[in-house]
Design a protein around this motif. Structure first.
Motif, PDB file in Angstrom:
ATOM      1  N   ILE A 125      -7.902   3.051 -11.576  1.00  0.00           N
ATOM      2  CA  ILE A 125      -7.595   3.157 -13.003  1.00  0.00           C
ATOM      3  C   ILE A 125      -8.872   3.177 -13.835  1.00  0.00           C
ATOM      4  N   PHE A 154      -7.051  11.170 -18.866  1.00  0.00           N
ATOM      5  CA  PHE A 154      -6.383   9.879 -18.636  1.00  0.00           C
ATOM      6  C   PHE A 154      -5.143   9.736 -19.505  1.00  0.00           C
ATOM      7  N   ALA A 175      -1.335   9.459 -18.107  1.00  0.00           N
ATOM      8  CA  ALA A 175      -0.563   8.246 -18.346  1.00  0.00           C
ATOM      9  C   ALA A 175       0.708   8.530 -19.139  1.00  0.00           C
ATOM     10  N   THR A 176       0.621   9.452 -20.095  1.00  0.00           N
ATOM     11  CA  THR A 176       1.787   9.769 -20.922  1.00  0.00           C
ATOM     12  C   THR A 176       2.851  10.521 -20.130  1.00  0.00           C
ATOM     13  N   GLU A 217       4.553   8.212 -17.648  1.00  0.00           N
ATOM     14  CA  GLU A 217       4.810   6.887 -18.195  1.00  0.00           C
ATOM     15  C   GLU A 217       5.998   6.189 -17.525  1.00  0.00           C
ATOM     16  N   LEU A 234       5.153   5.316 -13.617  1.00  0.00           N
ATOM     17  CA  LEU A 234       4.074   4.321 -13.579  1.00  0.00           C
ATOM     18  C   LEU A 234       4.536   2.980 -14.150  1.00  0.00           C
ATOM     19  N   SER A 276       4.666   9.832  -8.563  1.00  0.00           N
ATOM     20  CA  SER A 276       3.613  10.117  -9.546  1.00  0.00           C
ATOM     21  C   SER A 276       2.555  11.046  -8.974  1.00  0.00           C
TER      22      SER A 276
END
Length: 332
Positions: free
Chosen positions: A66, A77, A81-82, A85, A88, A136
């Motif tokens: 991360i 990043f 991440a979005t 979301e 994760l 993911s």
């Protein structure tokens, strides 16, 4: 090698360490969930004793991943991440619940809930997290993710869902192989060796079946990465297949130290094949590593920090595993 590629190597090595170490811990939860018969309590006791010294320390490798992505590839990043979301967040829920349940069951003496319920939460969370992490990783290869994609988009790919199943099966395989060795180290657990040996061999076969079943979806849902896989990753896939079959052979011959090596190499082959095919993309169709990289000075500083970090972490981790490599389980 450029600094950007060097950071990618750091990320891949950290992912590999997390898969081999934390992955086996999650796999232990799978076997905790399905333990049945008169030796079920003994199996759960061995799993708990094996996880006890290192179950939380293994997450340091996820932190490395991360921090590396955030610092070296900040442009990508946020979108990663979005767009991921939901899986994760569910993976994080699994990590938190698994840790809390393990502590309450091992040390809580029935606090808040009966131990059997904490055991079920621990086992369920141990399945949830690797599944979501597998989804993911595969979703990043499909080319269907973007800054404005739906939170449920990662689950719309058959390839991603199958990759999640493969992640769970592979962690179960690793855990069973490691537990064969651990069980053989203590007289009170010697009767569990044959049980985990059967589990390991069954999981190895199941992993091969799932991997083969995933291939059509891989080529349909992630054509860009699949084409690179054909060009670049066949040797690594062959390594994984050979080591997977080799694991069956050495388990049959009861060479448990060698089985740990072949099992680890089989997983390394899978991860290596995926990362080789994914390169140079971080998100297929959105960002390559070069496009998302931070300023050269920042990447260089991050590499230096990682070198010093590894100089501290690696000897400490080795000592931790060395000291607690033979968990003691009380005689019944």
């Amino acid at each position: 090698m450029t600094a950007v590629n060097a950071m990618l190597v750091v990320i891949v090595l950290s992912l590999t360490a997390y898969a081999l170490l934390a992955g086996a811990d999650f796999g232990g939860g799978v076997w905790d969930l399905v333990a049945r018969g008169r030796h079920a309590d003994d199996q759960r006791a061995l799993i708990s004793a094996s996880l006890g010294p290192v179950w939380e320390a293994n997450h340091v490798w996820l932190i490395f991943v991360i921090v590396s992505v955030f610092s070296a590839f900040p442009t990508a990043f946020g979108p990663i991440a979005t767009s991921l979301e939901l899986p994760l967040a569910l993976a994080l829920v699994g990590i938190v619940l698994r840790g809390a349940a393990y502590v309450y069951r091992a040390y809580g003496g029935g606090a808040a809930l009966p131990d059997r319920w904490w055991g079920r939460i621990f086992a369920g969370a141990s399945v949830l997290t690797p599944f979501m992490l597998g989804v993911s990783g595969a979703a990043l290869a499909t080319g269907e993710l973007g800054p404005h994609s739906s939170p449920t988009q990662p689950f719309k790919s058959t390839f991603a869902l199958t990759a999640g199943v493969l992640a769970v099966v592979v962690t179960a395989f690793l855990a069973a192989v490691y537990l064969c060795y651990n069980a053989a180290q203590h007289q009170s657990t010697a009767h569990l060796v044959a049980i985990f040996r059967r589990k390991a061999m069954g999981a190895a076969v199941a992993a091969g079946v799932v991997a083969l079943a995933m291939l059509p979806a891989f080529y349909h849902d992630a054509p860009t990465v699949a084409a690179r896989f054909t060009d670049r990753s066949v040797p690594l896939a062959a390594l994984s297949a050979v080591c997977g079959v080799g694991s069956l052979v050495v388990l049959w011959r009861k060479h448990y130290v060698l089985a740990r090596a072949t099992a680890a190499l089989a997983v390394v082959g899978v991860l290596g094949g995926w990362t080789a095919a994914q390169y140079p993309d971080l998100m297929v169709g959105v960002y390559t590593a070069a496009q998302a990289a931070a300023a050269p000075q920042s990447v260089d500083a991050m590499l230096i920090a990682m070198v010093f970090g590894m100089a501290v972490i690696l000897p400490s981790f080795y000592l931790l595993l060395r000291v607690f490599s033979r968990p003691v389980v009380e005689d019944h």
